[in-house]
Design a protein around this motif. Structure first.
Motif, PDB file in Angstrom:
ATOM      1  N   GLN A 115      -8.607  -4.420  -7.086  1.00 16.26           N
ATOM      2  CA  GLN A 115      -8.593  -5.700  -7.785  1.00 16.26           C
ATOM      3  C   GLN A 115      -9.596  -5.719  -8.931  1.00 16.26           C
ATOM      4  OE1 GLN A 115      -9.444  -8.898  -5.098  1.00 16.26           O
ATOM      5  NE2 GLN A 115      -8.821 -10.467  -6.529  1.00 16.26           N
ATOM      6  N   ASN A 138      -0.377   0.018  -1.023  1.00 18.70           N
ATOM      7  CA  ASN A 138      -1.616  -0.470  -1.622  1.00 18.70           C
ATOM      8  C   ASN A 138      -1.392  -1.863  -2.211  1.00 18.70           C
ATOM      9  OD1 ASN A 138      -3.436   2.055  -1.574  1.00 18.70           O
ATOM     10  ND2 ASN A 138      -1.494   2.807  -2.374  1.00 18.70           N
ATOM     11  N   ARG A 174     -16.259  -0.224   0.829  1.00 19.88           N
ATOM     12  CA  ARG A 174     -16.216  -1.367  -0.075  1.00 19.88           C
ATOM     13  C   ARG A 174     -16.982  -0.964  -1.329  1.00 19.88           C
ATOM     14  NH1 ARG A 174     -18.862  -6.683   1.775  1.00 19.88           N
ATOM     15  NH2 ARG A 174     -20.350  -6.361   0.113  1.00 19.88           N
ATOM     16  N   ASN A 212      -9.608   1.188   1.700  1.00 21.29           N
ATOM     17  CA  ASN A 212     -10.773   0.885   0.875  1.00 21.29           C
ATOM     18  C   ASN A 212     -10.539  -0.382   0.055  1.00 21.29           C
ATOM     19  OD1 ASN A 212     -12.426   3.440   1.270  1.00 21.29           O
ATOM     20  ND2 ASN A 212     -10.437   4.257   0.673  1.00 21.29           N
ATOM     21  N   SER A 213     -11.612  -1.076  -0.246  1.00 20.48           N
ATOM     22  CA  SER A 213     -11.583  -2.213  -1.151  1.00 20.48           C
ATOM     23  C   SER A 213     -12.353  -1.798  -2.398  1.00 20.48           C
ATOM     24  CB  SER A 213     -12.254  -3.417  -0.492  1.00 20.48           C
ATOM     25  OG  SER A 213     -12.357  -4.473  -1.429  1.00 20.48           O
ATOM     26  N   GLU A 271     -17.776  -2.124  -5.178  1.00 19.84           N
ATOM     27  CA  GLU A 271     -17.701  -3.286  -6.057  1.00 19.84           C
ATOM     28  C   GLU A 271     -18.612  -3.129  -7.267  1.00 19.84           C
ATOM     29  OE1 GLU A 271     -18.730  -6.586  -3.550  1.00 19.84           O
ATOM     30  OE2 GLU A 271     -16.701  -6.673  -2.705  1.00 19.84           O
ATOM     31  N   ARG A 314     -13.171  -3.142  -6.165  1.00 24.03           N
ATOM     32  CA  ARG A 314     -13.074  -4.346  -6.993  1.00 24.03           C
ATOM     33  C   ARG A 314     -14.088  -4.352  -8.125  1.00 24.03           C
ATOM     34  NH1 ARG A 314     -11.611  -9.126  -3.216  1.00 24.03           N
ATOM     35  NH2 ARG A 314     -10.863  -8.013  -1.401  1.00 24.03           N
ATOM     36  N   ASN A 341      -5.010   0.513   0.439  1.00 22.68           N
ATOM     37  CA  ASN A 341      -6.217   0.154  -0.304  1.00 22.68           C
ATOM     38  C   ASN A 341      -5.990  -1.175  -1.009  1.00 22.68           C
ATOM     39  OD1 ASN A 341      -7.883   2.707  -0.065  1.00 22.68           O
ATOM     40  ND2 ASN A 341      -5.943   3.511  -0.815  1.00 22.68           N
ATOM     41  N   GLU A 342      -7.058  -1.928  -1.196  1.00 24.28           N
ATOM     42  CA  GLU A 342      -7.004  -3.172  -1.947  1.00 24.28           C
ATOM     43  C   GLU A 342      -7.760  -2.952  -3.252  1.00 24.28           C
ATOM     44  OE1 GLU A 342      -8.851  -7.526  -1.467  1.00 24.28           O
ATOM     45  OE2 GLU A 342      -7.613  -6.832   0.213  1.00 24.28           O
ATOM     46  N   ASN A 351     -12.250   2.961   4.610  1.00 23.51           N
ATOM     47  CA  ASN A 351     -12.946   1.709   4.910  1.00 23.51           C
ATOM     48  C   ASN A 351     -14.246   1.519   4.136  1.00 23.51           C
ATOM     49  OD1 ASN A 351     -10.901   1.175   6.807  1.00 23.51           O
ATOM     50  ND2 ASN A 351     -11.972   2.440   8.303  1.00 23.51           N
ATOM     51  N   GLN A 362      -5.316   0.511 -11.871  1.00 26.41           N
ATOM     52  CA  GLN A 362      -5.711   0.362 -10.472  1.00 26.41           C
ATOM     53  C   GLN A 362      -5.552   1.695  -9.737  1.00 26.41           C
ATOM     54  OE1 GLN A 362      -7.219  -2.419  -9.579  1.00 26.41           O
ATOM     55  NE2 GLN A 362      -6.746  -3.391 -11.505  1.00 26.41           N
TER      56      GLN A 362
END
Length: 124
Positions: A89, A110, A41, A63-64, A43, A66, A86-87, A39, A95
């Motif tokens: 992007q 994912n 983030r 997890n995100s 970026e 990006r 996981n996301e 969890n 990825q």
């Protein structure tokens, strides 16, 4: 980079802040048995979002990741574990990258979106 052995003594990393200009935003190595990276983030970091290496068996879940300059999640150098839900992007590299002898994570469920020039999943 976050060094799992220095961040926490129990094997859990929950909701750590994203690193803006480090090689890997979160890095798990064999120094901690079975870390859980959940969890977070991450970026716009300079390198790989999450790196699992040197025989570590991490759970990378929810997890995100990006807009990183490198890949989203990397397993290398004999790492094992799980990358799940996981996301990932718009990361600059693959990825999800899996490389090196003996590296054998389970990768399932994912979401991989907008990989600009690199592979969604790269196994080498």
């Amino acid at each position: 980079a976050y060094d799992v052995a220095r961040v926490l003594s129990p094997p859990a990393l929950d909701a750590l802040p994203a690193a803006a200009e480090e090689e890997a935003a979160i890095e798990a190595a064999a120094l901690v048995a079975g870390p859980r990276l959940r969890n977070n983030r991450i970026e716009d970091n300079a390198g790989v979002g999450v790196s699992v290496a040197d025989g570590a068996a991490a759970v990378v879940e929810g997890n995100s990741v990006r807009g990183g300059g490198g890949g989203g999640v990397s397993f290398s150098s004999g790492a094992r574990g799980v990358a799940r839900k996981n996301e990932l992007q718009r990361n600059g590299g693959a990825q999800i990258a899996i490389s090196g002898r003996g590296t054998a994570p389970l990768v399932v469920g994912n979401a991989l979106r907008e990989a600009p020039a690199a592979a969604g999943v790269l196994c080498s």
